[in-house]
Design a protein around this motif. Structure first.
Motif, PDB file in Angstrom:
ATOM      1  N   THR A   1       0.842  -1.195   0.000  1.00  0.00           N
ATOM      2  CA  THR A   1       0.000   0.000   0.000  1.00  0.00           C
ATOM      3  C   THR A   1       0.876   1.243   0.000  1.00  0.00           C
ATOM      4  OG1 THR A   1      -1.752  -1.144   1.221  1.00  0.00           O
ATOM      5  CG2 THR A   1      -1.800   1.263   1.227  1.00  0.00           C
ATOM      6  N   TYR A   2       0.548   2.151  -0.921  1.00  0.00           N
ATOM      7  CA  TYR A   2       1.249   3.432  -1.015  1.00  0.00           C
ATOM      8  C   TYR A   2       0.185   4.526  -1.062  1.00  0.00           C
ATOM      9  CZ  TYR A   2       5.347   0.635  -2.225  1.00  0.00           C
ATOM     10  OH  TYR A   2       6.375  -0.283  -2.206  1.00  0.00           O
ATOM     11  N   GLY A   3       0.055   5.249   0.051  1.00  0.00           N
ATOM     12  CA  GLY A   3      -0.989   6.265   0.115  1.00  0.00           C
ATOM     13  C   GLY A   3      -2.364   5.618   0.040  1.00  0.00           C
ATOM     14  N   GLN A   4      -3.142   6.016  -0.952  1.00  0.00           N
ATOM     15  CA  GLN A   4      -4.490   5.486  -1.145  1.00  0.00           C
ATOM     16  C   GLN A   4      -4.555   4.481  -2.294  1.00  0.00           C
ATOM     17  OE1 GLN A   4      -7.123   6.189   0.928  1.00  0.00           O
ATOM     18  NE2 GLN A   4      -5.526   7.192   2.124  1.00  0.00           N
ATOM     19  N   VAL A   5      -3.414   3.860  -2.602  1.00  0.00           N
ATOM     20  CA  VAL A   5      -3.353   2.911  -3.716  1.00  0.00           C
ATOM     21  C   VAL A   5      -2.793   1.580  -3.217  1.00  0.00           C
ATOM     22  CG1 VAL A   5      -2.449   2.443  -6.023  1.00  0.00           C
ATOM     23  CG2 VAL A   5      -3.006   4.791  -5.352  1.00  0.00           C
ATOM     24  N   LYS A   6      -3.457   0.501  -3.595  1.00  0.00           N
ATOM     25  CA  LYS A   6      -2.982  -0.840  -3.241  1.00  0.00           C
ATOM     26  C   LYS A   6      -2.407  -1.508  -4.482  1.00  0.00           C
ATOM     27  CE  LYS A   6      -5.721  -4.389  -2.812  1.00  0.00           C
ATOM     28  NZ  LYS A   6      -6.741  -5.363  -2.320  1.00  0.00           N
ATOM     29  N   LEU A   7      -1.193  -2.047  -4.337  1.00  0.00           N
ATOM     30  CA  LEU A   7      -0.531  -2.763  -5.422  1.00  0.00           C
ATOM     31  C   LEU A   7      -0.548  -4.253  -5.099  1.00  0.00           C
ATOM     32  CD1 LEU A   7       2.592  -0.453  -5.981  1.00  0.00           C
ATOM     33  CD2 LEU A   7       0.282  -0.238  -6.929  1.00  0.00           C
ATOM     34  N   SER A   8      -0.878  -5.060  -6.094  1.00  0.00           N
ATOM     35  CA  SER A   8      -0.945  -6.501  -5.879  1.00  0.00           C
ATOM     36  C   SER A   8      -0.573  -7.231  -7.161  1.00  0.00           C
ATOM     37  CB  SER A   8      -2.353  -6.920  -5.429  1.00  0.00           C
ATOM     38  OG  SER A   8      -3.314  -6.569  -6.408  1.00  0.00           O
ATOM     39  N   VAL A   9      -0.227  -8.513  -7.007  1.00  0.00           N
ATOM     40  CA  VAL A   9       0.157  -9.354  -8.144  1.00  0.00           C
ATOM     41  C   VAL A   9      -0.595 -10.673  -8.027  1.00  0.00           C
ATOM     42  CG1 VAL A   9       2.038 -10.505  -9.353  1.00  0.00           C
ATOM     43  CG2 VAL A   9       2.442  -8.295  -8.247  1.00  0.00           C
ATOM     44  N   LYS A  10      -1.116 -11.135  -9.164  1.00  0.00           N
ATOM     45  CA  LYS A  10      -1.850 -12.402  -9.169  1.00  0.00           C
ATOM     46  C   LYS A  10      -1.341 -13.277 -10.317  1.00  0.00           C
ATOM     47  CE  LYS A  10      -6.495 -14.399  -9.384  1.00  0.00           C
ATOM     48  NZ  LYS A  10      -6.274 -15.207  -8.159  1.00  0.00           N
ATOM     49  N   PRO A  11      -0.563 -14.308 -10.007  1.00  0.00           N
ATOM     50  CA  PRO A  11      -0.112 -15.234 -11.059  1.00  0.00           C
ATOM     51  C   PRO A  11      -1.252 -16.172 -11.460  1.00  0.00           C
ATOM     52  CG  PRO A  11       1.344 -15.266  -9.122  1.00  0.00           C
ATOM     53  CD  PRO A  11       0.077 -14.588  -8.722  1.00  0.00           C
ATOM     54  N   THR A  12      -1.346 -16.478 -12.747  1.00  0.00           N
ATOM     55  CA  THR A  12      -2.336 -17.437 -13.242  1.00  0.00           C
ATOM     56  C   THR A  12      -1.636 -18.448 -14.142  1.00  0.00           C
ATOM     57  OG1 THR A  12      -2.912 -16.170 -15.231  1.00  0.00           O
ATOM     58  CG2 THR A  12      -4.102 -15.635 -13.208  1.00  0.00           C
ATOM     59  N   ASP A  13      -2.264 -19.603 -14.300  1.00  0.00           N
ATOM     60  CA  ASP A  13      -1.670 -20.653 -15.125  1.00  0.00           C
ATOM     61  C   ASP A  13      -1.889 -20.420 -16.614  1.00  0.00           C
ATOM     62  OD1 ASP A  13      -0.814 -21.965 -12.847  1.00  0.00           O
ATOM     63  OD2 ASP A  13      -2.670 -23.140 -12.674  1.00  0.00           O
ATOM     64  N   MET A  14      -3.045 -19.851 -16.959  1.00  0.00           N
ATOM     65  CA  MET A  14      -3.409 -19.743 -18.367  1.00  0.00           C
ATOM     66  C   MET A  14      -3.277 -18.337 -18.931  1.00  0.00           C
ATOM     67  SD  MET A  14      -4.168 -22.860 -19.055  1.00  0.00           S
ATOM     68  CE  MET A  14      -4.909 -22.645 -20.664  1.00  0.00           C
ATOM     69  N   MET A  15      -3.353 -17.309 -18.072  1.00  0.00           N
ATOM     70  CA  MET A  15      -3.400 -15.928 -18.565  1.00  0.00           C
ATOM     71  C   MET A  15      -2.239 -15.087 -18.063  1.00  0.00           C
ATOM     72  SD  MET A  15      -7.505 -15.261 -18.231  1.00  0.00           S
ATOM     73  CE  MET A  15      -7.383 -13.686 -19.070  1.00  0.00           C
ATOM     74  N   GLY A  16      -1.117 -15.701 -17.763  1.00  0.00           N
ATOM     75  CA  GLY A  16       0.059 -14.958 -17.355  1.00  0.00           C
ATOM     76  C   GLY A  16      -0.052 -14.410 -15.946  1.00  0.00           C
ATOM     77  N   THR A  17       0.732 -13.370 -15.680  1.00  0.00           N
ATOM     78  CA  THR A  17       0.761 -12.745 -14.360  1.00  0.00           C
ATOM     79  C   THR A  17       0.127 -11.367 -14.438  1.00  0.00           C
ATOM     80  OG1 THR A  17       2.805 -13.935 -13.827  1.00  0.00           O
ATOM     81  CG2 THR A  17       2.242 -12.051 -12.449  1.00  0.00           C
ATOM     82  N   TRP A  18      -0.761 -11.085 -13.482  1.00  0.00           N
ATOM     83  CA  TRP A  18      -1.482  -9.816 -13.459  1.00  0.00           C
ATOM     84  C   TRP A  18      -0.888  -8.922 -12.374  1.00  0.00           C
ATOM     85  CZ3 TRP A  18      -7.181  -9.605 -15.121  1.00  0.00           C
ATOM     86  CH2 TRP A  18      -7.413 -10.519 -16.155  1.00  0.00           C
ATOM     87  N   PHE A  19      -0.446  -7.734 -12.775  1.00  0.00           N
ATOM     88  CA  PHE A  19       0.072  -6.729 -11.851  1.00  0.00           C
ATOM     89  C   PHE A  19      -0.982  -5.622 -11.765  1.00  0.00           C
ATOM     90  CE2 PHE A  19       3.495  -8.912 -13.973  1.00  0.00           C
ATOM     91  CZ  PHE A  19       4.421  -9.191 -12.980  1.00  0.00           C
ATOM     92  N   MET A  20      -1.511  -5.386 -10.562  1.00  0.00           N
ATOM     93  CA  MET A  20      -2.687  -4.522 -10.443  1.00  0.00           C
ATOM     94  C   MET A  20      -2.477  -3.380  -9.459  1.00  0.00           C
ATOM     95  SD  MET A  20      -5.523  -7.596 -10.375  1.00  0.00           S
ATOM     96  CE  MET A  20      -4.502  -8.554  -9.238  1.00  0.00           C
ATOM     97  N   ALA A  21      -3.033  -2.225  -9.811  1.00  0.00           N
ATOM     98  CA  ALA A  21      -3.057  -1.053  -8.935  1.00  0.00           C
ATOM     99  C   ALA A  21      -4.503  -0.590  -8.831  1.00  0.00           C
ATOM    100  CB  ALA A  21      -2.183   0.064  -9.498  1.00  0.00           C
ATOM    101  N   ALA A  22      -4.992  -0.455  -7.593  1.00  0.00           N
ATOM    102  CA  ALA A  22      -6.391  -0.082  -7.382  1.00  0.00           C
ATOM    103  C   ALA A  22      -6.494   0.876  -6.204  1.00  0.00           C
ATOM    104  CB  ALA A  22      -7.242  -1.325  -7.126  1.00  0.00           C
ATOM    105  N   PRO A  23      -7.463   1.795  -6.236  1.00  0.00           N
ATOM    106  CA  PRO A  23      -7.638   2.722  -5.109  1.00  0.00           C
ATOM    107  C   PRO A  23      -8.195   2.005  -3.888  1.00  0.00           C
ATOM    108  CG  PRO A  23      -9.403   3.005  -6.707  1.00  0.00           C
ATOM    109  CD  PRO A  23      -8.434   2.043  -7.318  1.00  0.00           C
ATOM    110  N   ILE A  24      -7.859   2.505  -2.738  1.00  0.00           N
ATOM    111  CA  ILE A  24      -8.350   1.927  -1.482  1.00  0.00           C
ATOM    112  C   ILE A  24      -9.652   2.627  -1.081  1.00  0.00           C
ATOM    113  CG2 ILE A  24      -7.835   1.552   0.955  1.00  0.00           C
ATOM    114  CD1 ILE A  24      -4.894   1.535   0.211  1.00  0.00           C
TER     115      ILE A  24
END
Length: 222
Positions: A199-222
């Motif tokens: 978490t940086y300020g009001q933004v959450k950073l996360s990563v979700k690996p998947t088997d079929m659709m690669g790796t998802w790197f996500m930034a979303a507001p809190i």
């Protein structure tokens, strides 16, 4: 009480009919004449008795215009307006933040803020950042700001493709979080791959690996 008055009206009317018919019979009037006169007298007396009952308050006058009508409650369905959180920056601002970082990494790819596809609910900013990564960001129709940012990375199994994905991912995530430094985000990527969100300020950073659709790197507001 209404039933009692009704019986009384009927009794008075019938009695008047019988009395008048008897008087007219003694005077020599014919049967048909006696019945017609008696029926009129019956109706007249019934109306008189009913009028007296209404005027004295024994029976309530329930005329159509005075009948009590149950109140109709008009329900106004007010749609609860849900406030949509955003990252607080437009696609143009995001492009100004990520493009210099890509340049620092000596990558020729750039985000064009005009590459927006119109959608029914939200617009979409979509950009291909090289052969291994694609950036997708939702754009609010109301504010024109980014709702979230997702970078999808899929390598070719070689170490170089993995490194490039990590570099571009750190730039994409850091650009979405004004309080984050791209170098620190790069160092935190292994932890995020293990499920440790940052978490940086009001933004959450996360990563979700998947088997079929690669790796998802996500930034979303809190």
């Amino acid at each position: 009480m209404d039933d009692l008055v009704g019986v009384l009206c009927l009794g008075v009317g019938a009695g008047t009919w019988w009395w008048l018919a008897g008087r007219m019979k003694k005077r020599g009037s014919g049967w048909l004449t006696r019945q017609v006169a008696g029926s009129f007298a019956c109706c007249f007396m019934a109306v008189v008795v009913a009028g007296i009952a209404v005027s004295t308050g024994i029976v309530e006058n329930k005329a159509p215009e005075q009948a009590k009508v149950p109140p109709v409650t008009e329900q106004h369905a007010t749609a609860a307006k849900v406030e949509l959180k955003t990252l607080g920056m437009t696609p143009a601002v995001y492009a100004k933040r990520i493009n210099p970082l890509l340049e620092k990494y000596e990558k020729p790819y750039r985000v064009d803020p005009n590459e927006i596809t119109k959608g029914e609910v939200q617009d979409i900013l979509k950009t291909s950042l090289g052969p291994y990564t694609s950036l997708i960001a939702a754009v609010s129709k109301e504010t024109g700001e980014l709702v979230d940012v997702t970078l999808i990375g899929a390598g070719d199994g070689k170490p170089l493709s993995g490194i490039e994905i990590m570099l571009i991912a750190s730039a994409a995530l850091a650009a979405a979080a004004p309080d984050a430094d791209y170098r620190e985000v790069f160092k935190k990527l292994p932890d995020m791959l293990k499920g440790s969100d940052q978490t940086y300020g009001q933004v959450k950073l996360s990563v979700k690996p998947t088997d079929m659709m690669g790796t998802w790197f996500m930034a979303a507001p809190i």
